[in-house]
Enzyme design. Structure first.
Site, mmCIF file in Angstrom:
data_model
loop_
_atom_site.group_PDB
_atom_site.id
_atom_site.type_symbol
_atom_site.label_atom_id
_atom_site.label_comp_id
_atom_site.label_asym_id
_atom_site.label_seq_id
_atom_site.Cartn_x
_atom_site.Cartn_y
_atom_site.Cartn_z
ATOM 1 N N ARG A 20 -48.923 -8.705 -81.005
ATOM 2 C CA ARG A 20 -47.876 -8.180 -81.895
ATOM 3 C C ARG A 20 -48.464 -7.796 -83.255
ATOM 4 O O ARG A 20 -48.083 -6.783 -83.841
ATOM 5 C CB ARG A 20 -46.736 -9.192 -82.052
ATOM 6 C CG ARG A 20 -45.529 -8.598 -82.780
ATOM 7 C CD ARG A 20 -44.310 -9.488 -82.729
ATOM 8 N NE ARG A 20 -44.510 -10.732 -83.461
ATOM 9 C CZ ARG A 20 -43.621 -11.715 -83.536
ATOM 10 N NH1 ARG A 20 -42.461 -11.605 -82.889
ATOM 11 N NH2 ARG A 20 -43.861 -12.810 -84.215
ATOM 12 N N LYS A 50 -43.706 -6.250 -87.761
ATOM 13 C CA LYS A 50 -43.640 -7.422 -88.644
ATOM 14 C C LYS A 50 -44.445 -7.068 -89.891
ATOM 15 O O LYS A 50 -45.610 -7.440 -90.028
ATOM 16 C CB LYS A 50 -44.181 -8.657 -87.907
ATOM 17 C CG LYS A 50 -43.614 -9.942 -88.443
ATOM 18 C CD LYS A 50 -43.802 -11.078 -87.474
ATOM 19 C CE LYS A 50 -43.560 -12.420 -88.120
ATOM 20 N NZ LYS A 50 -42.260 -12.591 -88.759
ATOM 21 N N GLU A 67 -29.807 -9.627 -85.896
ATOM 22 C CA GLU A 67 -30.527 -10.903 -85.885
ATOM 23 C C GLU A 67 -30.296 -11.606 -87.210
ATOM 24 O O GLU A 67 -29.629 -11.074 -88.093
ATOM 25 C CB GLU A 67 -32.019 -10.663 -85.659
ATOM 26 C CG GLU A 67 -32.672 -9.797 -86.725
ATOM 27 C CD GLU A 67 -34.157 -9.547 -86.465
ATOM 28 O OE1 GLU A 67 -34.783 -10.300 -85.723
ATOM 29 O OE2 GLU A 67 -34.683 -8.580 -87.055
HETATM 30 N N1 PMP Z 1 -36.613 -12.035 -86.495
HETATM 31 C C1 PMP Z 1 -37.215 -12.015 -87.700
HETATM 32 C C2 PMP Z 1 -36.749 -11.053 -88.722
HETATM 33 C C3 PMP Z 1 -38.288 -12.888 -87.959
HETATM 34 O O1 PMP Z 1 -38.896 -12.863 -89.142
HETATM 35 C C4 PMP Z 1 -38.677 -13.816 -86.959
HETATM 36 C C5 PMP Z 1 -39.757 -14.829 -87.244
HETATM 37 N N2 PMP Z 1 -41.002 -14.355 -87.092
HETATM 38 C C6 PMP Z 1 -38.026 -13.787 -85.713
HETATM 39 C C7 PMP Z 1 -36.995 -12.879 -85.526
HETATM 40 C C8 PMP Z 1 -38.459 -14.672 -84.591
HETATM 41 O O2 PMP Z 1 -39.662 -14.221 -84.045
HETATM 42 P P1 PMP Z 1 -40.710 -15.199 -83.349
HETATM 43 O O3 PMP Z 1 -39.962 -15.925 -82.282
HETATM 44 O O4 PMP Z 1 -41.753 -14.316 -82.795
HETATM 45 O O5 PMP Z 1 -41.199 -16.104 -84.417
#
Ligand code: PMP
Length: 285
Positions: free
Chosen positions: A52, A151, A184
Site C-alpha cells: 500500500r 495514504k 469512513e
Molecule cells: N481509514 C483511514 C482514513 C485511516 O487513516 C485508517 C488508518 N490507517 C483506516 C481507514 C484503517 O486502515 P488500516 O486498517 O489499514 O489501518
C-alpha cells in the site's frame, strides 16, 4: 537508552532525528505514510502495508528510492535497534527537501522516516463499553479529487472531521461522502452487522482500503457470515444490530451510539466481540 529513529539510511537518537524545514512533506503535505503494528515480534500484515505504501507513492508520482526488501530491512533494523517486540511503526516518505513552490522536481531525493513507538488511539475501557460516534459536516475527500485510497500526508480532511467530533465530545467522527453515503471515520473503516450480514462501504464510497478491513472481511467469511460491500446511509446505521470500526491502531472497536441513537442493545455486539477475539488471536500468532 532513548528511542532511535531511522532517516534515509541512518539511525538517530530521537532528539537528533530532524529533517529540513524545506522538506515538501512539511511545506505541502507532499508525501505518503503507513502505520503498521508489531505484536510479539510479528510484524502484522507487513507485505500488505508495504504494497500500500508503494502504491500510494506511485499514485502521487513519487519513486521511493529503496526497494521493498530494503524497506523491510530498514524497518527490522529500527525495531532491533530499539529492542522492541511490540510497537507501532510509522513509515513516512516525503518528496524531500526542495525550494519554496509546489514543483516536486525542485526536490532532491525523497526522505524516508521510520519511527517505531507505541500508540493508543482509544482508552481500553471503550473496547468493553463501546464508542460513541457522530456524523460530522466535513465531507470525505472524493476519489476524483485526492483519492482516500492514497495514504498521503495530506490528512487535513480527516483532522477537520476529528476536530468536529471532539467538539461534540464523541469518540470518533463519521464522515459521509459528497453523495451523502457513509464513507469512513477519521482514522478507521466502519462496519455494521444487520440481518445476519456484515456490511461495509465499498471502495467507491471514497474510503481508504483498510488492511484491518480486509482482514475482518476474511475472518467473517471464515465464520460463515455473509459479507457485503454496500453503499449505506446514516439511516442504515441507526438500525444496525451491531457496529464497529477497524484500523491498525484501533484494531476492532465496538460502536454503541451514533448521533445519539443507541445501536442494538447499547452494548458491544456478540459478532463484534467474536471478531475482535479472532483478530487478536491472529495478531499474536
Ligand atoms: N481509514 C483511514 C482514513 C485511516 O487513516 C485508517 C488508518 N490507517 C483506516 C481507514 C484503517 O486502515 P488500516 O486498517 O489499514 O489501518
Amino acid at each position: 537508552m532513548g528511542l532511535k529513529v531511522y532517516i534515509s539510511g541512518k539511525l538517530f537518537p530521537k532528539e537528533d532525528a530532524k529533517i529540513s524545514v524545506f522538506d515538501h512533506g512539511l511545506l505541502y503535505g507532499d508525501g505518503v505514510f503507513e502505520g503498521i503494528r508489531v505484536y510479539n515480534q510479528n510484524i502484522f500484515a507487513l507485505d500488505e502495508h508495504i504494497d500500500r505504501l508503494y502504491n500510494s507513492a506511485r499514485a502521487i508520482d513519487l519513486t521511493i528510492p529503496i526497494t521493498k526488501p530494503e524497506m523491510v530491512k530498514a524497518i527490522k533494523d529500527t525495531l532491533e535497534a530499539n529492542k522492541q517486540t511490540d510497537a507501532y511503526i510509522r513509515i513516512v516518505v516525503t518528496r524531500g527537501t526542495g525550494k519554496l513552490g509546489l514543483d516536486p522536481n525542485k526536490c532532491s531525493t525523497p526522505e524516508i522516516i521510520i519511527i517505531t513507538d507505541m500508540i493508543e488511539l482509544y482508552p481500553k475501557a471503550l473496547y468493553e463499553n463501546g464508542l460513541e460516534i457522530v456524523t460530522v459536516t466535513t465531507i470525505r475527500n472524493h476519489y476524483s479529487s485526492l483519492d482516500p485510497k492514497i495514504k498521503s500526508l495530506n490528512y487535513l480532511n480527516n483532522i477537520l472531521a476529528k476536530i468536529e467530533s471532539i467538539r461534540s465530545n464523541a469518540g470518533e467522527a463519521l464522515m459521509l461522502n459528497k453523495d451523502g453515503y457513509v464513507a469512513e471515520c477519521s482514522g478507521d473503516n466502519i462496519f455494521i452487522f444487520k440481518n445476519d450480514t456484515l456490511l461495509t462501504p465499498p471502495e467507491s464510497a471514497s474510503i481508504l482500503i483498510g488492511i484491518t478491513r480486509n482482514c475482518v472481511m476474511k475472518l467473517a467469511k471464515d465464520m460463515g457470515i455473509t459479507v457485503r460491500e454496500e453503499l449505506m446511509t446514516r439511516y442504515d446505521l441507526y438500525f444496525a444490530d451491531e457496529c464497529f470500526l477497524t484500523g491498525t491502531a484501533a484494531e476492532i472497536i465496538p460502536v454503541v451510539k451514533i448521533d445519539g441513537r443507541t445501536i442494538g442493545t447499547g452494548k458491544p455486539g456478540k459478532i463484534t466481540l467474536d471478531l475482535l477475539a479472532r483478530y487478536r488471536l491472529l495478531t499474536t500468532k
